[in-house]
Scaffold this active site. Structure first.
Site, PDB file in Angstrom:
ATOM      1  N   ARG A  40       2.600   9.181  27.025  1.00 40.09           N
ATOM      2  CA  ARG A  40       3.100   8.271  25.816  1.00 40.09           C
ATOM      3  C   ARG A  40       2.794   6.886  25.716  1.00 40.09           C
ATOM      4  NH1 ARG A  40       8.258   7.790  26.391  1.00 40.09           N
ATOM      5  NH2 ARG A  40       8.838  10.025  26.817  1.00 40.09           N
ATOM      6  N   TYR A  61       2.780  -1.983  -1.197  1.00 36.74           N
ATOM      7  CA  TYR A  61       2.638  -0.585  -1.076  1.00 36.74           C
ATOM      8  C   TYR A  61       4.018   0.392  -1.352  1.00 36.74           C
ATOM      9  CZ  TYR A  61       0.615   3.747   1.020  1.00 36.74           C
ATOM     10  OH  TYR A  61       0.280   4.995   1.402  1.00 36.74           O
ATOM     11  N   ASP A 116       0.637  -6.760   5.375  1.00 35.57           N
ATOM     12  CA  ASP A 116      -0.227  -5.490   5.168  1.00 35.57           C
ATOM     13  C   ASP A 116      -1.690  -5.936   4.966  1.00 35.57           C
ATOM     14  OD1 ASP A 116      -1.378  -3.095   4.450  1.00 35.57           O
ATOM     15  OD2 ASP A 116       0.507  -2.302   3.628  1.00 35.57           O
ATOM     16  N   LYS A 136      -7.524   3.935   6.515  1.00 35.01           N
ATOM     17  CA  LYS A 136      -8.558   3.632   5.495  1.00 35.01           C
ATOM     18  C   LYS A 136      -9.961   3.349   6.028  1.00 35.01           C
ATOM     19  CE  LYS A 136      -5.079   4.555   2.787  1.00 35.01           C
ATOM     20  NZ  LYS A 136      -4.086   3.499   2.422  1.00 35.01           N
TER      21      LYS A 136
HETATM   22  C1  LIG Z   1      -2.514   3.727   2.578  1.00 36.34           C
HETATM   23  C2  LIG Z   1      -1.892   2.595   2.739  1.00 36.34           C
HETATM   24  C3  LIG Z   1      -0.965   2.402   3.857  1.00 36.34           C
HETATM   25  C4  LIG Z   1      -0.219   3.704   4.623  1.00 36.34           C
HETATM   26  O1  LIG Z   1      -1.308   4.226   5.278  1.00 36.34           O
HETATM   27  P1  LIG Z   1      -1.021   5.789   5.779  1.00 36.34           P
HETATM   28  O2  LIG Z   1      -1.780   5.848   6.993  1.00 36.34           O
HETATM   29  O3  LIG Z   1      -1.269   6.536   4.587  1.00 36.34           O
HETATM   30  O4  LIG Z   1       0.002   5.814   6.065  1.00 36.34           O
HETATM   31  C5  LIG Z   1      -0.317   1.151   4.030  1.00 36.34           C
HETATM   32  N1  LIG Z   1      -0.695   0.172   3.146  1.00 36.34           N
HETATM   33  C6  LIG Z   1      -1.650   0.142   2.133  1.00 36.34           C
HETATM   34  C7  LIG Z   1      -2.119  -1.077   1.387  1.00 36.34           C
HETATM   35  C8  LIG Z   1      -1.976   1.109   1.943  1.00 36.34           C
HETATM   36  O5  LIG Z   1      -2.941   1.304   0.993  1.00 36.34           O
END
Ligand SMILES: *Cc1c(COP(=O)(O)O)cnc(C)c1O
Length: 421
Positions: A80, A134, A206, A231
């Protein structure tokens, strides 16, 4: 299984653990992405760290067991706490984020946002969240944090004075996103961060859109930088992962302990995929940003389009701040149809052959989705003040690695289909 003498414990080049930086600060981002996290003791003699699948890590003897250091990065302890595969990814992300001390990994971007918020907030605290966050971040505030006694106030990201007026004695943290999801408003991060720090609140961002290559979050006043590695880092639409980086060692430790208490870990297979994606990320980002700009420029010339929401585009909303604070972008932006009905918009989207219809972004393939920001806004309105009220139907495009001329042709096909009833 025998006892291995070549167990990669510690750092034989004498480098420090988390956040230790090579003299790579002067090198360019692409060079850093190639070099990052490739400690010899984690990889040698191959280029990439092997996939260390393992729950149990064996100790040579009782004395070594007794020395186990679960809270030190880069030390075997138990599955972990990770293995060289995950450590290499964490360290690579730390090296790419200027000013970062360390980086924690989570099984999704949403888990990273939750990890960061739960890491710094406790019952009685107030969180300020940008209104264009988001949508799952808002859901987290309203449905996870609120029942725990942590309340959230939403603010207009373009109104610095209004933001300052929202603070109270219990405001402990601020969550920013630049540009915001779907509607792409770009806030003045350094100005908002200065206000927050004046009120002793932590600034979380973010940073998924630009990532550390396009937006050095710590240099712009943020304390915690969050990314959905799903992403750009993954980059191939086959991976879910998130990260949280912190500049301050004590804050990093606080976040790490919370992540451990929550049992957060990512699989070594996924970490290896993310590392593979990371090496080509600068190339992919540069190419998709360039194509996005070309497509955005073309869209601006279309009569069917009322607004192009792409901060990288000169003259578009937020461009001045983007030019001041960012050194890059990506393929994600939105546009708004002039008038039109939801059925028109659906005909446009359904006629596209190269754009997939789907959530997420940052992959090699282009995507298009319609959006309705209203249900995820409370401090701002959609359409924004000053717009014609009929211009409200948005489409978000994630531009991939196809030839931009082909994407433009595809969109032209969509616009033609929109005219056919
Ligand atoms: C897609 C996204 C997330 C979340 O990511 P996941 O891996 O899909 O949980 C967070 N913030 C933004 C701006 C996003 O576009």
């Amino acid at each position: 299984m025998g006892r291995r003498s070549g167990y990669p414990q510690g750092d034989r080049r004498g480098r420090l653990s988390a956040g230790a930086k090579r003299e790579a600060g002067e090198r360019g981002p692409a060079t850093r992405a190639v070099e990052a996290g490739r400690r010899e003791e984690w990889t040698w003699p191959v280029v990439n760290p092997p996939v260390w699948r393992g729950s149990t890590h064996l100790y040579r003897d009782s004395a070594e067991l007794a020395k186990g250091r679960p809270n030190e990065d880069g030390q075997f302890y138990y599955g972990r706490r990770g293995s060289p595969t995950q450590w290499a990814l964490s360290e690579a992300l730390t090296e790419l984020e200027p000013g970062a001390h360390g980086t924690l990994l989570y099984p999704s971007g949403v888990a990273a946002i939750a990890g960061a918020l739960l890491g710094v907030l406790q019952a009685g605290d107030v969180l300020l969240m940008t209104d264009n966050a988001y949508e799952p971040s808002r859901a987290m505030a309203d449905r996870l944090l609120a029942p725990m006694g942590i309340s959230t106030r939403y603010f207009d990201p373009l109104d610095v004075d209004g933001f300052a007026a929202q603070f109270c004695d219990r405001t402990r943290a601020v969550l920013l996103e630049a540009p915001g999801s779907l509607t792409m408003e770009l806030c003045d991060v350094p100005a908002l961060a200065a206000v927050a720090h004046g009120r002793e609140a932590l600034v979380l961002i973010d940073n998924t859109w630009a990532g550390p290559l396009g937006f050095p979050a710590f240099r712009r006043g943020c304390d915690i930088s969050i990314m959905a590695l799903t992403k750009h880092v993954g980059g191939h639409s086959d991976l879910m992962m998130g990260s949280v980086s912190a500049a301050d060692p004590a804050l990093y430790d606080q976040l790490r302990v919370k992540a451990q208490l929550l049992g957060q870990v990512v699989s070594p297979d996924d970490a290896a995929l993310a590392l593979r994606g990371l090496r080509t990320m600068p190339l992919r980002l540069a190419r998709s940003a360039q194509s996005a700009l070309a497509v955005a420029q073309w869209l601006r010339g279309r009569d069917e389009v009322a607004h192009v929401l792409c901060p990288m585009l000169p003259g578009a909303p937020g461009h001045d701040l983007w030019a001041r604070d960012f050194s890059g972008g990506c393929g994600l932006f939105s546009f708004v149809l002039r008038g039109r009905s939801p059925a028109d918009r659906a005909r446009l989207i359904d006629a596209l052959e190269l754009f997939g219809i789907g959530y997420s972004w940052g992959g090699f393939e282009s995507l298009a989705i319609p959006f309705e920001p209203n249900r995820a806004r409370s401090a701002t309105s959609w359409p924004p003040p000053g717009w014609d009220a009929a211009d409200r139907l948005g489409i978000r495009l994630a531009i991939g690695l196809e030839d931009p001329e082909d994407l433009v042709h595809d969109l032209a096909r969509g616009f033609a289909a929109m005219e056919r009833e």
